[in-house]
Design an enzyme around this catalytic site. Sequence first.
Site, PDB file in Angstrom:
ATOM      1  N   SER A 825      -2.332   9.614   5.340  1.00  0.00           N
ATOM      2  CA  SER A 825      -2.020   8.527   4.396  1.00  0.00           C
ATOM      3  C   SER A 825      -0.597   8.022   4.594  1.00  0.00           C
ATOM      4  O   SER A 825       0.260   8.725   5.127  1.00  0.00           O
ATOM      5  CB  SER A 825      -2.193   9.001   2.950  1.00  0.00           C
ATOM      6  OG  SER A 825      -1.082   9.783   2.551  1.00  0.00           O
ATOM      7  N   HIS A 826      -0.392   6.793   4.155  1.00  0.00           N
ATOM      8  CA  HIS A 826       0.933   6.169   4.169  1.00  0.00           C
ATOM      9  C   HIS A 826       1.145   5.567   2.786  1.00  0.00           C
ATOM     10  O   HIS A 826       0.629   4.501   2.478  1.00  0.00           O
ATOM     11  CB  HIS A 826       1.003   5.090   5.246  1.00  0.00           C
ATOM     12  CG  HIS A 826       2.385   4.515   5.438  1.00  0.00           C
ATOM     13  ND1 HIS A 826       3.211   4.191   4.387  1.00  0.00           N
ATOM     14  CD2 HIS A 826       3.093   4.213   6.569  1.00  0.00           C
ATOM     15  CE1 HIS A 826       4.349   3.709   4.851  1.00  0.00           C
ATOM     16  NE2 HIS A 826       4.302   3.710   6.172  1.00  0.00           N
ATOM     17  N   ASN A 827       1.929   6.276   1.969  1.00  0.00           N
ATOM     18  CA  ASN A 827       2.168   5.798   0.612  1.00  0.00           C
ATOM     19  C   ASN A 827       3.196   4.677   0.601  1.00  0.00           C
ATOM     20  O   ASN A 827       3.787   4.346   1.619  1.00  0.00           O
ATOM     21  CB  ASN A 827       2.629   6.954  -0.278  1.00  0.00           C
ATOM     22  CG  ASN A 827       1.502   7.940  -0.541  1.00  0.00           C
ATOM     23  OD1 ASN A 827       0.473   7.907   0.126  1.00  0.00           O
ATOM     24  ND2 ASN A 827       1.703   8.827  -1.492  1.00  0.00           N
TER      25      ASN A 827
END
Length: 971
Positions: A825-827
């Site tokens: 994931s890439h927040n």
Amino acid sequence: MTEKTSSLVFSAQYVALVHTICSFAAFFIPLALALYTHYYQVVKNEFYGYPEEWFPSVSATIGDWYPERSVFQWLIALTATPRLLVLLLWFTLSGISRPSVIITTALGVLRTALCGGWVYVTSTDDHDWHDIFMIGYLISNAPWFILVSKCSPVNSMASRIRNIGSALFVLTIFPLIYWYIQHKFKHIPGAYTVYAFFEWSLILWDILFDSALYWDFKPLVFNLHTSKTYSNPSSFATRKKEKGEHLSYAEAAAVGTQAKNIKKDSNVKCSKKQILFSLLYFSSEVYLSFVFWSVLTSLGLLVWYFPLWHMGISGYEACILFELSPFLLGIPLLRKFASKVPVIFLFLNVIGIAAYKLEDPVHRLFVTAFSVCCECLAWTSLFSNISPENLAIERKISTFLFGLLASSIAKYSFFSNNPIWPILNETNGGKQIPALIVGIIACLIFAIFHVQQTTANAVEHFKLRKITALSAALSLGTVLFCLHTFLCDSTVLMTWSWDGYPIKGPQPYPHGAVSIVVSICAVLVAPYLYQSGAFMLIGFVLACFGSYFMYINHGWCSYLGGLIFTSYVLIYSFASIRISSFYSPAKVWGGAFLVYILYSLAHVWVVAYEFVPGGPILRERTSYILIFIGWNLAALVPAYSGESKEPNKADSSVVDIKQSDSSYRRRSFKKSLLTGFCLALMALKFAIQNMPPYDYTPYHPNEKLFTAGIWTIHFGLDNFMYASENRIRDAVRDMELDVFGLLESDTQRLIMGFRDLTQVLAHDLGMYADYGPGPDKHTWGAALLSKFPIVNSTHHLLPSPQGELAPAIHATLDVYGELIDVVVSHNGQYESQLDRRLQSTELARIMRESPRPLVFLGYVVSNVGQEPQTILTRDTGMLDIEPADYDRWCQYIFYRGVKRIGYARLHRSTITDTELQTGKFLVTKDLGRNVRIDKEHVPESHRYPSLFEGTGVNGHYYDNNLVVHEPWYYD
């Protein structure tokens, strides 16, 4: 003689047209159904299935599954009536008393019966009889082709189509047999797929041959009435002539006369030298167009580097304004100069390829921008110099589009990087030196043979209702944007349709070649279609539906919708560019590039970072762009007002465009066909050459060990504005990563070159790849690559009420026979605490609900031990790979259900601004004491590579923080 009570008159061409449409639909609608409903079943044969075989044969498509079998048989039944009518009409037209015509007609009836045999007796019903009917049908084609060609009335267009169809049919037979032997007797994987393509080609060539009857039937008219026929044939002919009506072929035969006044196409014969020179000139234009598109598509990529590294507006974005150079053609002196010697600007465009030699990114950008300025001036002048009444403009448009497709093939051969882009050099795959040499030669050929082409004869007039210059500019600018966005890379449509594992749609290899071949076919048929108002209207409606399905759906449905849309855009390009020649180039082409720039900015703003000014206006609104595209494409549709033998001189809004004589168009078509064939062969070569084997081995298979990593790669551009895929590949390979996530990886956008970083990494490292949420999902990208099979993967768009959408992948891997989940994931950014908290909460839910061992590889933006990092470990069972490493902010690795045995952080070198963070894990039930141990107590096979100890290699080493200066190991 009785009087007529009622009558119905219509052209016999409609019968041939219906027959062609029904024949095509009968095979290719079931094919679409089979691919959509039973893909894995229909590609499977007696030896192999998917992925070794990935395209179905004709027999598997039409005979094995419902509903495609029923649909096929129903459509074939509908085809029977026009088929028999076509035979009857041809029999009447060609002379009912000629023995050869009678024999040919009987053969046609037999051929129809044999077709019914293998249609209704499927290979599943009775394999032997199915093959007998099929072989009989194929054998009957040879005398059918010869006799029909010999006995048909003289018609140059029909003869040309028959010659092409029969030649292609015969030439296809030999490779068909070869690949069948490779499959049936040598059991070569993938051979049946190649055989299937040749089998489907036979269907196409068969339909193409029979479609020639459409031109044969042009003078033939159906006249159905209730009265008796005239008793005196000569009086009938006299009455027809008194009414000013022409005799059809059938009527002429009935009264014993011949139609002597039928126009025949002029056949201008050219010497071999003229043909060679013409082909050289055509090829030089295609290559110069290839350079145009290669340089144009690189400019946005170079511009993007500066705001990316400045994390804000840098000022260098103004270089895109060099694309507005056509406005300068409003200066009479410059317009005259560009018109007289366009080769000077083309030469400067070619020299721009050498920009890669400049190491300073700013200098490279300026040289490329100047090259774009010159090429826009050159091609605007080339199109504007040709009168819209001159059919040379069609040839010019064809070379312009073939150049675009050539650039797409160049990218296809280099895993989505164009080998002459300034971001490549000798160390990472650049091929600029050969490109410069060929480009200079192309300029010389262009300079020698560049003359204005003229049309030989005007056969009829085609009326185009004038539109305003503004409408023409909007239309042309939309075309340029669509060509760049959807056709500069053959895998764009695939990333739009991608939805994770299991695979439900096309793959870059081999289906990228399918996209290219479809585009080539669209360019080839465009000169015969774009002048039809009916086609443009119907095509526009279909294109709108196609773009809708491309955007809304996934898998094959999205891909097919995209193919329909892009094919229409290619055909539409002919009309848009040709109409633009009516107006001042400064107004229309300058305005078109302005529209193109506005589209490009909107294309960026749909994924704008939160700190980008005006980001919320278009963020996540690709649908708005597609609506504007449809609206502006519609500007041209009303320009078509139908055909007329004589133009209406009283209507000043009508412009006459003379159609070419068939000889000119035939010569142009031959050159286009040869070019398209060569391009298609290259695409197919690379598709076969780069087909993934889907059989990969982890680095330590006997240890049940895997190494995982996470890396934010800054969209594949290193600190010096060069492509970094090869350097990423080398670092990952030397670190022996079995599973790793990439962040900031969605480069399928105009300003990022429409690249796919996962292609080359998966190919060179031998890995399965999940591209992650595609460009239609409005994220900056997250990708997963794995040595282990990806059993399932789901893409998530995490809550982002304030900023840009955050992507995540939740995948299940088959790791040494055990299912293990991986989350990448890439927040969101630091600016939005709400976004980051909501995103972490959603990720925690995903991990909490997973019943399997799990490894998290993500970009969290948090201090160690604080929210939102703690949200991910609270109540999820996830453990931080090293809580003592307080010098972390962005990238984190969490795990559960597997044994942690190692942790290391590798220096980024000059690839990006973030280190490569990694962890080693064992798949075991014994999770150990979970304590740190010395390297000496670790088995050699469990250790990190010694390559990166000390000063390391290639700028990579194990010291990138205040805490972990070497790999740490655990028990």
